[in-house]
Design an enzyme around this catalytic site. Structure first.
Site, short mmCIF file in Angstrom:
data_model
loop_
_atom_site.label_atom_id
_atom_site.label_comp_id
_atom_site.label_asym_id
_atom_site.label_seq_id
_atom_site.Cartn_x
_atom_site.Cartn_y
_atom_site.Cartn_z
N TYR A 188 0.83 -1.20 0.00
CA TYR A 188 0.00 0.00 0.00
C TYR A 188 0.88 1.26 0.00
CZ TYR A 188 -3.67 -3.41 0.86
OH TYR A 188 -4.52 -4.50 0.74
N ARG A 235 3.78 -0.93 10.83
CA ARG A 235 3.76 -2.31 10.32
C ARG A 235 4.48 -2.40 8.98
NH1 ARG A 235 -0.90 -6.99 9.25
NH2 ARG A 235 -0.08 -8.18 10.98
#
Length: 385
Positions: A188, A235
């Protein structure tokens, strides 16, 4: 007690977590429509799982352009903040700790999901491969589609995006979250800036590894200024190798993943963030992360380290016992077992997961999984406090 190392309390910034089992971010696509608003049903779902030491929400988009899948929640509107407040209140009523995962999919989207049908935004105008967006084709029904070709962001727009992340963090605090996590994984937007495969820019945000890490540095700094570094996590998905070429959408395989991610982790260490979450490849025959990478992560990062990726209690406890991890995220079993920590501690059998009900829908496969006999969790019919 089974696996006692998973049940030792641990501090995370200002929080003391009652165990080391994490409910990781798990996309469930059940937000209320229109508006991608968190619902009472979502509050019940998270409340049922509040016995986790730490809950990290499903990815919640920071702005309308950050959406890549129908029915995923946002955290940019007043209604969404109000909806998330119901979730945090429900979790806190059970003594739980919950962080919001802040998400922008970048190029992993489709024009139908974008405001005014425009192209998705990305570091470079390179279409995402081996990945699908998910659009709604009728109320409650959708289909996977190839992502649209994105347009490259200008430098000014990148600066604006950093502020959008900061505003999302302010919204998370207003919604009662205990902290936030930056989704810098799974191919992403933040991951797109880091990766040489998705970032072909020639300005200060592209080219060298240091330049490709600039967006990460700026987002981390902006969010640390809002929530405090001790309430911030990040993350990553290093994905060193992939033996399943149909699943490389989980992230990017860099030419030198060890160096890329150790340098990225140094960004987090310099900022003093509370934790680093590393999501490993999660298919059955996926290779383990190299031992020297785990060792170097521990050596260069002084915060808490979370690992995720088809972990069993045994494997997770071994990593904690070895001093390589502080917390272990267990995803799919937590979906099917709302009382998972109690089941692990007592050696109770686990409910089986129904894969057909993972995405979209209502109560089925979401809040109707039973607790073990003698173990209790709040029900979806219980009035939320």
């Amino acid at each position: 007690m089974q696996h006692p190392s998973l049940f030792q309390p641990v501090t995370l910034g200002p929080h003391t977590l009652r165990n080391r089992i994490v409910l990781p971010p798990l996309t469930r696509q059940r937000s209320g429509q229109p508006g991608d608003v968190p619902t009472d049903l979502m509050a019940a779902y998270y409340r049922q799982r509040a016995s986790a030491g730490l809950i990290i929400t499903e990815g919640t988009q920071i702005e309308p352009r950050g959406k890549g899948y129908a029915w995923t929640p946002g955290i940019y509107s007043a209604a969404q903040v109000e909806g998330w407040r119901k979730v945090t209140d429900a979790v806190h009523a059970e003594g739980g700790t919950i962080f919001a995962q802040l998400w922008h999919v970048g190029r992993v989207s489709h024009a139908e999901l974008q405001p005014d049908g425009e192209a998705p935004v990305a570091p470079s105008a390179l279409q995402a491969q081996r990945v699908k967006a998910f659009i709604e084709t009728a109320p409650g029904t959708g289909t996977l589609v190839d992502p649209s070709v994105p347009r490259a962001l200008s430098v000014a727009e990148i600066k604006d995006l950093v502020e959008l992340y900061a505003q999302a963090a302010r919204n998370a605090l207003a919604a009662g979250f205990d902290g936030v996590e930056i989704h810098a994984a799974n191919g992403y937007l933040v991951n797109q800036f880091i990766s040489a495969h998705a970032n072909h820019r020639t300005d200060e945000y592209g080219g060298s590894l240091s330049n490709r890490l600039r967006f990460l540095r700026e987002v981390v700094a902006a969010l640390a200024a809002v929530v405090g570094p001790d309430r911030l996590g990040v993350r990553f998905t290093p994905l060193f190798t992939s033996t399943d070429q149909d699943r490389v959408y989980i992230g990017f395989v860099e030419d030198d993943p060890h160096r890329t991610y150790i340098e990225a982790i140094k960004v987090l260490e310099a900022a003093g963030v509370a934790y680093l979450s590393i999501a490993e490849a999660d298919w059955d025959n996926a290779p383990d992360l190299p031992a020297d990478f785990r060792r170097d992560v521990r050596q260069c990062f002084s915060g808490r380290i979370v690992y995720a990726g088809r972990y069993t209690a045994e494997r997770g406890a071994a990593l904690v016992d070895a001093g390589l991890a502080d917390l272990i995220a267990i995803g799919r079993p937590f979906i099917a077992n709302p009382d998972l920590p109690a089941r692990i501690a007592n050696g109770w059998p686990l409910n089986a997961l129904n894969p057909a009900t993972l995405y979209g829908g209502a109560e089925q496969g979401f809040t109707d999984y039973p607790a073990y006999a003698g173990s209790t969790v709040p029900t979806s019919n219980e009035v939320l406090s």
